[in-house]
Design an enzyme around this catalytic site. Structure first.
Site, PDB file in Angstrom:
ATOM      1  N   LYS A 267      72.828 -80.966   6.101  1.00 45.84           N
ATOM      2  CA  LYS A 267      71.590 -80.197   5.897  1.00 45.84           C
ATOM      3  C   LYS A 267      71.546 -79.701   4.458  1.00 45.84           C
ATOM      4  CE  LYS A 267      69.415 -75.754   7.158  1.00 45.84           C
ATOM      5  NZ  LYS A 267      69.403 -74.604   8.092  1.00 45.84           N
ATOM      6  N   ASP A 272      65.987 -71.546   1.801  1.00 49.81           N
ATOM      7  CA  ASP A 272      65.301 -71.383   3.085  1.00 49.81           C
ATOM      8  C   ASP A 272      64.616 -70.025   3.146  1.00 49.81           C
ATOM      9  OD1 ASP A 272      64.423 -71.422   5.670  1.00 49.81           O
ATOM     10  OD2 ASP A 272      66.421 -71.299   6.600  1.00 49.81           O
ATOM     11  N   LYS A 279      61.249 -65.265   6.557  1.00 50.02           N
ATOM     12  CA  LYS A 279      62.403 -64.405   6.830  1.00 50.02           C
ATOM     13  C   LYS A 279      62.170 -63.012   6.247  1.00 50.02           C
ATOM     14  CE  LYS A 279      66.026 -67.977   6.731  1.00 50.02           C
ATOM     15  NZ  LYS A 279      66.530 -67.766   8.113  1.00 50.02           N
ATOM     16  N   ASP A 290      71.898 -72.632   1.826  1.00 45.99           N
ATOM     17  CA  ASP A 290      71.503 -73.361   3.037  1.00 45.99           C
ATOM     18  C   ASP A 290      71.600 -74.885   2.853  1.00 45.99           C
ATOM     19  OD1 ASP A 290      70.826 -73.023   5.719  1.00 45.99           O
ATOM     20  OD2 ASP A 290      68.671 -73.132   5.342  1.00 45.99           O
ATOM     21  N   ARG A 353      67.195 -78.456  11.683  1.00 46.03           N
ATOM     22  CA  ARG A 353      67.223 -79.516  12.701  1.00 46.03           C
ATOM     23  C   ARG A 353      66.163 -80.560  12.428  1.00 46.03           C
ATOM     24  NH1 ARG A 353      66.684 -74.971  17.158  1.00 46.03           N
ATOM     25  NH2 ARG A 353      67.889 -73.973  15.503  1.00 46.03           N
TER      26      ARG A 353
HETATM   27  N1  BES Z   1      69.486 -71.362   7.578  1.00 39.11           N
HETATM   28  C1  BES Z   1      69.205 -70.638   8.782  1.00 39.11           C
HETATM   29  C2  BES Z   1      70.464 -70.259   9.555  1.00 39.11           C
HETATM   30  C3  BES Z   1      71.372 -69.279   8.880  1.00 39.11           C
HETATM   31  C4  BES Z   1      71.239 -67.936   9.132  1.00 39.11           C
HETATM   32  C5  BES Z   1      72.390 -69.698   8.061  1.00 39.11           C
HETATM   33  C6  BES Z   1      72.086 -67.027   8.538  1.00 39.11           C
HETATM   34  C7  BES Z   1      73.238 -68.798   7.465  1.00 39.11           C
HETATM   35  C8  BES Z   1      73.097 -67.467   7.708  1.00 39.11           C
HETATM   36  C9  BES Z   1      68.344 -71.496   9.699  1.00 39.11           C
HETATM   37  O1  BES Z   1      67.476 -72.363   9.079  1.00 39.11           O
HETATM   38  C10 BES Z   1      67.525 -70.566  10.494  1.00 39.11           C
HETATM   39  O2  BES Z   1      66.726 -69.886   9.923  1.00 39.11           O
HETATM   40  N2  BES Z   1      67.713 -70.540  11.799  1.00 39.11           N
HETATM   41  C11 BES Z   1      66.972 -69.705  12.664  1.00 39.11           C
HETATM   42  C12 BES Z   1      66.614 -70.526  13.878  1.00 39.11           C
HETATM   43  C13 BES Z   1      65.639 -69.851  14.786  1.00 39.11           C
HETATM   44  C14 BES Z   1      64.298 -69.672  14.108  1.00 39.11           C
HETATM   45  C15 BES Z   1      65.495 -70.694  16.029  1.00 39.11           C
HETATM   46  C16 BES Z   1      67.831 -68.521  13.050  1.00 39.11           C
HETATM   47  O3  BES Z   1      69.021 -68.692  13.241  1.00 39.11           O
HETATM   48  O4  BES Z   1      67.296 -67.419  13.094  1.00 39.11           O
HETATM   49 ZN    ZN Z   2      68.006 -73.011   7.220  1.00 36.91          ZN
HETATM   50 MN    MN Z   3      65.644 -71.472   8.581  1.00 33.48          MN
END
Ligand code: BES
Ligand code: ZN
Ligand code: MN
Length: 499
Positions: A267, A272, A279, A290, A353
């Site tokens: 990835k 992000d 966020k 990320d 994903r």
């Molecule tokens: N890059 C993030 C996941 C992440 C969070 C990595 C904190 C490192 C530290 C990922 O793209 C993400 O935002 N995931 C979401 C998924 C959700 C929206 C289903 C998450 O984990 O909140």
């Molecule tokens: Zn991400």
């Molecule tokens: Mn994300």
């Protein structure tokens, strides 16, 4: 820093400091420590008798030699209880040692293969662990800071081995450790790099440099190439950004014959924001990392080329920003991946994903016999496992066991999450073949379940490294900031497959 294994007597070697060791409870040191103690007229033994040196884990005692041996200083490193000491401890000790030695007047270090003495550990494994720990422990990310006035940089570390017969094999092991650690440090550099200095285009350029330096086959798919291939999932993430997406492929061929034994898919979200499902501001800067999965698979391929196992491996890095621009994907949009599967995008922050879906399809098109993907996929993995291990999900127990063994050999803890069919429904969509989030908990497993249909029956392992990719503090071989978790595991896997 230069690291080398040399034959010789550590009590006679020229260096700013000589590192020896002591197990807890030992009162009369033997081996290399005993030899140095004798040369110092029993100074170490006296400090033990006084109770100043006890050999506890994390204990470092700097002793001055006043001309009794060529080195001006001796560092006695505590090893703890012999029964608890293993190769992982050697790696962590070596990292802590090199940090302790970052002080004025120390440019050259002589050390020994800690653990290969009375602990009876394999001498080659110890030499490799000393090399790895030393280079991993010395890592810092200083690129964007003004240079320090008196830069405390150690220039050379020599591992001094008494036995001539063992030196050749230990030299080879030391080199392996150096290659593994430098690949990890490359990943750290890329992951620590701010997103304005590491766009998808710059990451692709860095990958091509790595390919040139290591004689790797390379390819970069541009937006138009992805459109032709129908990579609508990856492209949907890039829609909100002014930066063009890049899909980078590096390939190493270590055996004769066609075919790919292993594809590593990473990835590569260079930043992000979450997209339209934006966020919160707090800690958003951490999202510059990320792209750690992409950096890990690329750096691993460089190391694999240098260590030359008899195996064919490819790395696929799926690189884009996730931004909330005017063209951005909106919640509820339906996009179509390269294999034709449609995805309802419920939350644009579940973008990893989406890019991996097309990366996995591409690995399938290249007919990879097995696939491992690496991603900072879910915040939920931190709730489940903290920052101690990363999560493994799989459709194939045999491949997962090989990945677990490769990670364990790197001193990395992993934990398997279930992929029972019972979880299939949690990503079901009313309007498309699947949706990109779940409303039923199990956030990390939902990530694995989302990816599963894109690999079909190819043996596949998914690593969710989001809990360990960035660390708040140093911990043995682990650096503060980008840690480099998974890089050495991936290289070890390729080495085992090509052995
Ligand atoms: N890059 C993030 C996941 C992440 C969070 C990595 C904190 C490192 C530290 C990922 O793209 C993400 O935002 N995931 C979401 C998924 C959700 C929206 C289903 C998450 O984990 O909140
Ligand atoms: Zn991400
Ligand atoms: Mn994300």
């Amino acid at each position: 820093m230069q690291f080398e294994v040399v034959a010789g007597d550590v009590a006679r070697v020229q260096a700013d400091v000589v590192v020896v060791n002591l197990f807890e409870g030992v009162t009369a040191p033997g081996g290399a420590t005993g030899a140095v103690d004798a040369a110092l007229d029993g100074a170490i033994g006296k400090l033990i008798a006084l109770g100043d040196i006890r050999g506890k884990t994390g204990e470092f005692t700097l002793v001055h030699t006043f001309g009794k041996i060529p080195a001006a200083r001796v560092l006695v490193a505590g090893l703890g209880k012999a029964a608890d000491f293993d190769v992982d401890a050697v790696r962590n000790l070596s990292a802590n040692t090199i940090r302790f030695l970052r002080r004025p007047g120390i440019k050259t270090v002589a050390t020994i293969a800690h653990g290969a003495g009375i602990a009876g550990l394999d001498a080659q494994a110890c030499a490799q662990a000393v090399a790895e720990g030393t280079i991993l422990g010395a890592y810092r990310f200083l690129k964007h800071k003004a240079p320090e006035k008196d830069a405390l940089e150690i220039e050379r570390v020599q591992l001094v081995e008494r036995s001539n017969e063992r030196v050749t094999a230990m030299t080879e092991a030391g080199r392996r450790g150096v290659v593994l650690a430098e690949a990890t440090n490359l990943t750290r550099d890329l992951a620590n790099e701010p997103a304005n200095h590491l766009t998808p285009a710059i990451l692709a350029e860095r990958a091509l440099e790595l390919a040139r330096a290591n004689g790797l086959e390379s390819e970069v798919l541009e937006r138009a190439d992805m459109e032709r291939k129908g990579m609508g999932a990856l492209l949907s993430v890039a829609n909100g950004s002014h930066q063009p997406p890049k899909l980078v492929r590096l390939t190493y061929r270590g055996r004769s014959g066609e075919g790919l034994d292993l594809a590593l898919v990473g990835k590569g979200i260079t930043f992000d924001t979450g997209g339209i499902s934006i966020k919160p501001a707090a800690n958003m800067e951490a999202m510059k990392a990320d792209m750690t999965g992409a950096a890990s698979v690329l750096a691993a391929l460089g190391a694999i080329a240098q260590l030359a196992p008899k195996v064919n491996v490819t790395a696929i890095a799926c690189c884009t920003e996730n931004m909330p621009g005017g063209g951005a994907t909106k919640p509820g949009d339906v996009v179509r991946a390269m294999n034709g599967r449609t995805i309802e995008v419920i939350n644009t922050d579940a973008e990893g994903r989406l890019v991996l879906a097309d990366g996995l399809c591409y690995a399938k098109e290249l007919k990879a016999a097995s696939i491992v993907d690496v991603a900072t996929l879910t915040g939920a993995v931190t709730h489940a496992l903290g920052d101690v291990c990363y999560a493994i999900m799989t459709n194939n127990d045999g491949l997962a066991a090989r990945v677990e063994a490769a990670a364990a050999a790197a001193g990395e803890r992993t934990w398997r999450l279930p992929m029972w069919k019972d979880y299939d429904d949690i990503i079901k969509s009313d309007v498309a073949d699947q949706m990109n989030t779940t409303k039923r908990g199990a956030g990390t497993i939902a990530g694995g379940k989302f990816l599963e249909p894109f690999v079909g029956d190819t043996p596949w392992v998914h690593l969710d490294i989001a809990g360990v990719d960035v660390m708040p503090a140093e911990r043995g071989w682990v650096a503060k900031g980008a840690s480099g978790y998974s890089v050495r595991a991936l290289v070890n896997l390729a080495l085992a497959m090509g052995a």
